[in-house]
Motif scaffolding. Structure first.
Motif, PDB file in Angstrom:
ATOM      1  N   PRO A 191       0.836  -1.205   0.000  1.00 42.61           N
ATOM      2  CA  PRO A 191       0.000   0.000   0.000  1.00 42.61           C
ATOM      3  C   PRO A 191       0.863   1.243   0.000  1.00 42.61           C
ATOM      4  O   PRO A 191       1.801   1.354   0.791  1.00 42.61           O
ATOM      5  CB  PRO A 191      -0.809  -0.127   1.301  1.00 42.61           C
ATOM      6  N   LEU A 192       0.550   2.170  -0.897  1.00 36.12           N
ATOM      7  CA  LEU A 192       1.362   3.386  -0.990  1.00 36.12           C
ATOM      8  C   LEU A 192       0.542   4.544  -1.535  1.00 36.12           C
ATOM      9  O   LEU A 192       0.122   4.532  -2.693  1.00 36.12           O
ATOM     10  CB  LEU A 192       2.581   3.152  -1.890  1.00 36.12           C
ATOM     11  N   ASP A 193       0.338   5.524  -0.695  1.00 36.80           N
ATOM     12  CA  ASP A 193      -0.213   6.814  -1.088  1.00 36.80           C
ATOM     13  C   ASP A 193       0.897   7.827  -0.843  1.00 36.80           C
ATOM     14  O   ASP A 193       1.226   8.124   0.307  1.00 36.80           O
ATOM     15  CB  ASP A 193      -1.454   7.145  -0.262  1.00 36.80           C
ATOM     16  N   VAL A 194       1.497   8.347  -1.916  1.00 32.58           N
ATOM     17  CA  VAL A 194       2.678   9.200  -1.759  1.00 32.58           C
ATOM     18  C   VAL A 194       2.360  10.513  -1.064  1.00 32.58           C
ATOM     19  O   VAL A 194       3.269  11.199  -0.593  1.00 32.58           O
ATOM     20  CB  VAL A 194       3.357   9.472  -3.125  1.00 32.58           C
ATOM     21  N   THR A 195       1.069  10.885  -0.980  1.00 37.83           N
ATOM     22  CA  THR A 195       0.709  12.130  -0.306  1.00 37.83           C
ATOM     23  C   THR A 195       0.478  11.944   1.186  1.00 37.83           C
ATOM     24  O   THR A 195       0.253  12.915   1.901  1.00 37.83           O
ATOM     25  CB  THR A 195      -0.552  12.748  -0.930  1.00 37.83           C
ATOM     26  N   SER A 196       0.545  10.702   1.663  1.00 36.86           N
ATOM     27  CA  SER A 196       0.299  10.406   3.072  1.00 36.86           C
ATOM     28  C   SER A 196       1.617  10.180   3.804  1.00 36.86           C
ATOM     29  O   SER A 196       2.328   9.197   3.556  1.00 36.86           O
ATOM     30  CB  SER A 196      -0.583   9.159   3.213  1.00 36.86           C
ATOM     31  N   THR A 197       1.933  11.072   4.715  1.00 38.36           N
ATOM     32  CA  THR A 197       3.165  10.933   5.496  1.00 38.36           C
ATOM     33  C   THR A 197       3.157   9.637   6.293  1.00 38.36           C
ATOM     34  O   THR A 197       4.170   8.935   6.378  1.00 38.36           O
ATOM     35  CB  THR A 197       3.322  12.137   6.441  1.00 38.36           C
ATOM     36  N   GLN A 198       2.020   9.293   6.879  1.00 47.97           N
ATOM     37  CA  GLN A 198       1.935   8.070   7.674  1.00 47.97           C
ATOM     38  C   GLN A 198       2.163   6.841   6.802  1.00 47.97           C
ATOM     39  O   GLN A 198       2.921   5.937   7.178  1.00 47.97           O
ATOM     40  CB  GLN A 198       0.572   7.974   8.362  1.00 47.97           C
ATOM     41  N   CYS A 199       1.516   6.789   5.642  1.00 47.67           N
ATOM     42  CA  CYS A 199       1.653   5.631   4.753  1.00 47.67           C
ATOM     43  C   CYS A 199       3.095   5.471   4.288  1.00 47.67           C
ATOM     44  O   CYS A 199       3.636   4.362   4.285  1.00 47.67           O
ATOM     45  CB  CYS A 199       0.722   5.790   3.554  1.00 47.67           C
ATOM     46  N   VAL A 200       3.730   6.567   3.910  1.00 41.87           N
ATOM     47  CA  VAL A 200       5.110   6.510   3.444  1.00 41.87           C
ATOM     48  C   VAL A 200       6.040   6.048   4.560  1.00 41.87           C
ATOM     49  O   VAL A 200       6.924   5.205   4.353  1.00 41.87           O
ATOM     50  CB  VAL A 200       5.543   7.888   2.899  1.00 41.87           C
ATOM     51  N   GLY A 201       5.847   6.584   5.768  1.00 34.19           N
ATOM     52  CA  GLY A 201       6.683   6.177   6.890  1.00 34.19           C
ATOM     53  C   GLY A 201       6.516   4.712   7.241  1.00 34.19           C
ATOM     54  O   GLY A 201       7.489   4.011   7.540  1.00 34.19           O
ATOM     55  N   GLU A 202       5.285   4.230   7.215  1.00 35.33           N
ATOM     56  CA  GLU A 202       5.030   2.819   7.514  1.00 35.33           C
ATOM     57  C   GLU A 202       5.664   1.904   6.471  1.00 35.33           C
ATOM     58  O   GLU A 202       6.204   0.843   6.809  1.00 35.33           O
ATOM     59  CB  GLU A 202       3.522   2.571   7.600  1.00 35.33           C
ATOM     60  N   LEU A 203       5.614   2.320   5.213  1.00 37.13           N
ATOM     61  CA  LEU A 203       6.223   1.496   4.176  1.00 37.13           C
ATOM     62  C   LEU A 203       7.736   1.473   4.306  1.00 37.13           C
ATOM     63  O   LEU A 203       8.370   0.416   4.137  1.00 37.13           O
ATOM     64  CB  LEU A 203       5.817   2.008   2.789  1.00 37.13           C
TER      65      LEU A 203
END
Length: 254
Positions: free
Chosen positions: A79-91
């Motif tokens: 899962p990757l939404d490049v506009t989401s800081t949380q998503c990017v950090g989790e990845l």
């Protein structure tokens, strides 16, 4: 988009490492579940690279990854939404924990090809959204993944750009898209200069007008556009082609 800290950043001047074998390389492709990103993922997997196929919609990402696995590739949907800081950090944390490295980053996720707009009348909200995805999304994702490259002194960062983002390009259409890609080009050059000699190469690639959902019908085959991006992702360390803008493996003007 809020800034986020990523622990354990090493020096950006770490000595370059030897090029790993393709089968040892881990690649992340943003916007990988369709169009150009899907074909980039396919071609990287065909080279033997392990591909993390990033997609905002997990079900769409898994469907795309399954298809490429049936073709023989080692492709994992993430899962990757490049506009989401949380998503990017989790990845970033997941890749660190599962692989301990990232060798290739393809900043492919892009949107807002506003062909019918003009600079004098475009909705500035649309411009902000284009910058959020096409520039700041790629910027944020790169900052998060960079420590995973610096740790081993090897990396390839490819920003998927566009010739219409070149400063001397003609035309007044696509103002939001054009400005966001011009800004991405500027970021490419700055980061490449900063990382020169580190073993991490940073380049921008224009795939040309390709027949995708965003590009529309009439463009070149997607495989042709993707090939130049994959070439930049697999560049050898010598000669170090860094901080350049390419189309079809040839340098073009910024």
């Amino acid at each position: 988009m809020n800034a986020v800290a990523f622990p354990g950043r090493p020096s950006r001047r770490r000595a370059a490492a030897a090029d790993p074998e393709p089968s040892q390389r881990i690649a992340l492709v943003s916007g990988g579940n369709r169009g150009l990103g899907f074909e980039i993922s396919r071609q990287l997997a065909a080279e033997g690279v392990t591909v993390l196929l990033g997609a905002r919609r997990p079900l769409a990402g898994e469907k795309a990854a399954r298809q490429l696995r049936r073709e023989g590739g080692n492709v994992i949907a993430v899962p990757l939404d490049v506009t989401s800081t949380q998503c990017v950090g989790e990845l970033a944390a997941r890749i660190d924990g599962e692989y301990g490295r990232l060798d290739i980053l393809i900043n492919n996720a892009g949107a807002y090809f506003d062909v019918d707009n003009q600079a004098s009348s475009v909705d500035l909200g649309l411009v902000r959204q284009a910058l959020e995805t096409n520039l700041l999304g790629a910027w944020q994702l790169t900052e998060a993944m960079l420590p995973l490259m610096q740790r081993h002194g090897y990396g390839r960062i490819v920003n998927v750009s566009s010739g219409c983002g070149a400063i001397d390009s003609d035309g007044s259409s696509c103002p939001a898209y054009r400005v966001s890609k011009a800004a991405l080009n500027s970021h490419t050059r700055m980061l490449a200069a900063e990382l020169a000699g580190s073993g991490i190469l940073v380049n921008a690639v224009c795939p040309g007008w390709v027949a995708t959902d965003m590009g529309g019908h009439g463009g070149r085959p997607v495989a042709e556009g993707a090939a130049g991006i994959v070439w930049a992702a697999m560049l050898p360390s010598r000669p170090a082609l860094n901080g350049s803008f390419f189309r079809d493996r040839q340098r073009i003007d910024w």
